[in-house]
Enzyme design. Structure first.
Site, PDB file in Angstrom:
ATOM      1  N   LYS A  84      13.666 -11.152  -2.812  1.00  0.00           N
ATOM      2  CA  LYS A  84      13.689  -9.852  -2.157  1.00  0.00           C
ATOM      3  C   LYS A  84      14.488  -9.541  -1.195  1.00  0.00           C
ATOM      4  CE  LYS A  84       9.267  -8.336  -2.209  1.00  0.00           C
ATOM      5  NZ  LYS A  84       7.815  -8.099  -1.892  1.00  0.00           N
TER       6      LYS A  84
HETATM    7  O1  G3P Z   1       4.778  -6.827  -1.541  1.00  0.00           O
HETATM    8  C1  G3P Z   1       5.005  -5.490  -1.171  1.00  0.00           C
HETATM    9  C2  G3P Z   1       3.933  -4.604  -1.513  1.00  0.00           C
HETATM   10  O2  G3P Z   1       3.330  -4.861  -2.765  1.00  0.00           O
HETATM   11  C3  G3P Z   1       3.248  -4.377  -0.199  1.00  0.00           C
HETATM   12  O3  G3P Z   1       2.063  -3.704  -0.600  1.00  0.00           O
HETATM   13  O4  G3P Z   1      -0.329  -3.003   0.163  1.00  0.00           O
HETATM   14  O5  G3P Z   1       1.278  -3.932   2.031  1.00  0.00           O
HETATM   15  O6  G3P Z   1       1.709  -1.751   1.026  1.00  0.00           O
HETATM   16  P1  G3P Z   1       1.194  -2.958   0.690  1.00  0.00           P
END
Ligand code: G3P
Length: 231
Positions: A84
Site C-alpha cells: 500500500k
Molecule cells: O485500511 C483502510 C481503511 O479501510 C480504513 O478505514 O475505518 O479507518 O476509515 P477507517
C-alpha cells in the site's frame, strides 16, 4: 466480489479464515500499531493464515525513494504481499516505478475520481477509495465508488477497485451491487454480514419441532453401537 478483512489482528483473521470466505487482508500503520509486535513477524503470520489470499501492507516513508525501499523490502517477504502506497505525488511516482518492476501496489487514501484515474494510468493493482471517511464529512462514499467504476469500465483499466473504510453491512452490499472487485471491512462488519434475526428464529423453530418428534424421527446419524448391531 472478494472479501478482505481490514485488521492486523491474527485472532480475528484466524476466525474469519476458518469460515472459508476470506480472500485477503488489508492492514495500515494504525492497525499494525495496535498489535504491539514486530511488523515483519506479524505480516508473515498473517500470510500463513490467509494461505493463497493477498495481504496488503503499507509503506510509512513519504518520499519516493523511501517508499521504493520499503515497498521492495515488504514485497520480498512473501509472494502474496501487495504494497500500500498513499495517494500523493511521491506515491504515484513510486507506483509508476514499482508497477514496472512487477511489484503489486494498492494506492490508498483515495477520495476522488481524479485521483483514481491517475493511479490506474500509473499501473495500480488495487485502488482503495475510503467510502466511510467520505460519508463522515457528509460526502457520498458510494457516489465516489460509482464514479471510479464508471471511469475504469469506460477505459478498460485493469486496476481493481477495493472499497475501503466500510462501516456497516449495507456499505458491503452497496459496494457489491455496484460491482466493486473487493470490499475490505473490520471484523465486526464481517460478523454482521452473517446475522439475521429471522435465521435465528427460524432455526429455533425447526429444532424445537424436530426435538418434539425425535422419538418417531430417530437419529440422522445412526449411533455407532446401533450400526454395529445391525451388521
Ligand atoms: O485500511 C483502510 C481503511 O479501510 C480504513 O478505514 O475505518 O479507518 O476509515 P477507517
Amino acid at each position: 466480489m472478494k472479501i478482505f478483512l481490514d485488521t492486523a489482528n491474527v485472532e480475528e483473521i484466524r476466525q474469519a479464515a476458518a469460515l472459508g470466505v476470506l480472500d485477503g487482508v488489508t492492514t495500515n500503520p494504525t492497525l499494525a500499531a495496535r498489535e504491539k509486535r514486530p511488523f515483519r513477524e506479524l505480516v508473515l503470520e498473517i500470510c500463513e493464515i490467509v494461505g493463497n489470499g493477498v495481504v496488503n501492507t503499507e509503506v510509512v516513508s513519504t518520499d519516493t525513494e523511501g517508499m521504493l525501499r520499503e515497498a521492495r523490502e515488504m514485497a520480498s517477504w512473501h509472494p502474496n504481499i501487495v504494497v500500500k502506497v498513499p495517494m500523493t505525488r511521491a506515491g504515484v511516482q513510486a507506483l509508476a516505478v514499482l508497477s514496472q518492476e512487477g511489484v503489486r501496489v494498492n494506492i490508498t487514501l483515495v477520495f476522488s475520481p481524479s485521483q483514481a484515474l491517475l493511479v490506474a494510468k500509473a499501473g495500480a493493482y488495487f485502488v482503495s477509495p475510503f467510502l466511510g471517511r467520505v460519508d463522515d464529512i457528509s460526502g457520498d462514499g458510494m457516489a465516489l465508488l460509482r464514479d471510479i467504476l464508471t471511469i475504469y469500465r469506460a477505459h478498460n483499466f485493469r486496476t481493481q477497485v477495493l472499497a475501503a473504510s466500510l462501516r456497516h453491512p449495507m456499505h458491503v452490499v452497496e459496494a457489491a451491487k455496484l460491482g466493486a472487485h473487493i470490499a475490505t471491512m473490520p471484523f465486526k462488519v464481517f460478523e454482521q454480514l452473517f446475522a439475521h434475526p429471522l435465521t435465528d428464529r427460524g432455526l429455533e423453530g425447526f429444532l424445537k419441532d424436530w426435538e418434539n418428534a425425535r422419538a418417531v424421527l430417530g437419529e440422522i446419524v445412526e449411533p455407532e453401537a446401533a450400526r454395529k448391531a445391525r451388521r
